[in-house]
Scaffold this active site. Structure first.
Site, mmCIF file in Angstrom:
data_model
loop_
_atom_site.group_PDB
_atom_site.id
_atom_site.type_symbol
_atom_site.label_atom_id
_atom_site.label_comp_id
_atom_site.label_asym_id
_atom_site.label_seq_id
_atom_site.Cartn_x
_atom_site.Cartn_y
_atom_site.Cartn_z
ATOM 1 C CG LEU A 100 -5.308 0.974 4.935
ATOM 2 C CD1 LEU A 100 -6.114 2.265 4.825
ATOM 3 C CD2 LEU A 100 -5.799 -0.044 3.909
ATOM 4 C CG ASP A 101 0.276 -0.703 0.906
ATOM 5 O OD1 ASP A 101 0.593 -1.540 1.771
ATOM 6 O OD2 ASP A 101 -0.082 -0.994 -0.248
ATOM 7 C CB VAL A 102 3.222 4.742 3.324
ATOM 8 C CG1 VAL A 102 3.867 4.541 1.964
ATOM 9 C CG2 VAL A 102 3.485 6.148 3.825
ATOM 10 C CE LYS A 186 -0.651 0.391 -3.300
ATOM 11 N NZ LYS A 186 0.233 0.873 -2.263
#
Ligand code: URA
Length: 232
Positions: A100-102, A186
């Site tokens: 997952l992204d930060v 996103k």
């Protein structure tokens, strides 16, 4: 895992034999004799049987509720790593089955079983992931249709696979995708002139994030959860 089961797993003793040696005081947990076979053991406990340190053997399967601001890599100059959240042995053997992204929160699956991880991450397997997203702009009526047909993302040669969008409120949605392109959710909303301001993964395959886990907490998967991946 219960102490008697842990003993059976690590030593090959039968459940009856394990109960007997525990009852006789042959087992210490964190330096203290433990006679309760039902006591729960996890990786942070030191279990010693007749002077021998026992360790979890076999593959490990973990779910983490990833907090905001932690990265899914082992080293980063700016952020802490999700691996810092594990007080667990042989962290270096663990791999992440879908990063997952930060700034994305929620369900991350972690294992040292490469084949199992592959079932989730291989583009050929189309493992589904469900995300809760908060958007910058109200979602327009046509977006569910566009996502179900696939949208072109910048730099990609193929449109996204059909995805299911459920609109919870004008700026809140659930999106289920069946692939895992870089920043996919996103970028999908970017492709329809919107922007994700909050993203949280709730589900991977059949596995749901355990609501009991606060951000940063983790637990081992149940056998049923582990098997759900192999059988999907
Ligand atoms: N899609 C994204 O854009 N970010 C994530 O972290 C996961 C899916």
């Amino acid at each position: 895992m219960r102490l008697d089961k842990f003993l059976c797993t690590c030593t090959g003793l039968t459940r009856i034999q394990a109960k007997r040696v525990i009852g006789k005081g042959h087992v210490k947990v964190d330096g203290v004799v433990e006679k309760d076979q039902k006591v729960k053991i996890n990786d942070s406990h030191e279990v010693v049987y007749d002077g021998r340190r026992l360790r979890f053997s076999g593959p490990r399967y973990i779910m983490l509720n990833k907090p905001d601001g932690a990265v899914c890599t082992s080293l980063d100059d700016d952020y802490r790593s999700i691996f810092d959240l594990f007080d667990i042995e042989r962290v270096e053997d663990l791999m992440i089955a879908g990063r997952l992204d930060v700034d994305t929160t929620g369900l991350v699956l972690i294992t040292d079983d490469g084949k199992w991880s592959h079932q989730i991450t291989s583009p050929k397997k189309h493992c589904r992931k469900r995300y809760y997203a908060v958007l910058a702009e109200p979602v327009t009526d046509d977006v569910a249709q566009q996502f179900s047909e696939g949208v072109m993302l910048k730099g990609e040669k193929q449109p996204t696979l059909p995805a299911e969008l459920e609109i919870l409120s004008p700026k809140e949605v659930l999106l289920t995708i069946h692939e895992g392109k870089y920043h996919q959710v996103k970028r999908m909303f970017g492709a329809v002139n919107n922007r994700v301001v909050e993203l949280h993964r709730e589900q991977v395959g059949e596995i749901l994030l355990d609501e009991e886990l606060a951000p940063g907490e983790w637990r081992y998967l149940t056998q049923q959860e582990v098997d759900s991946v192999n059988h999907s």
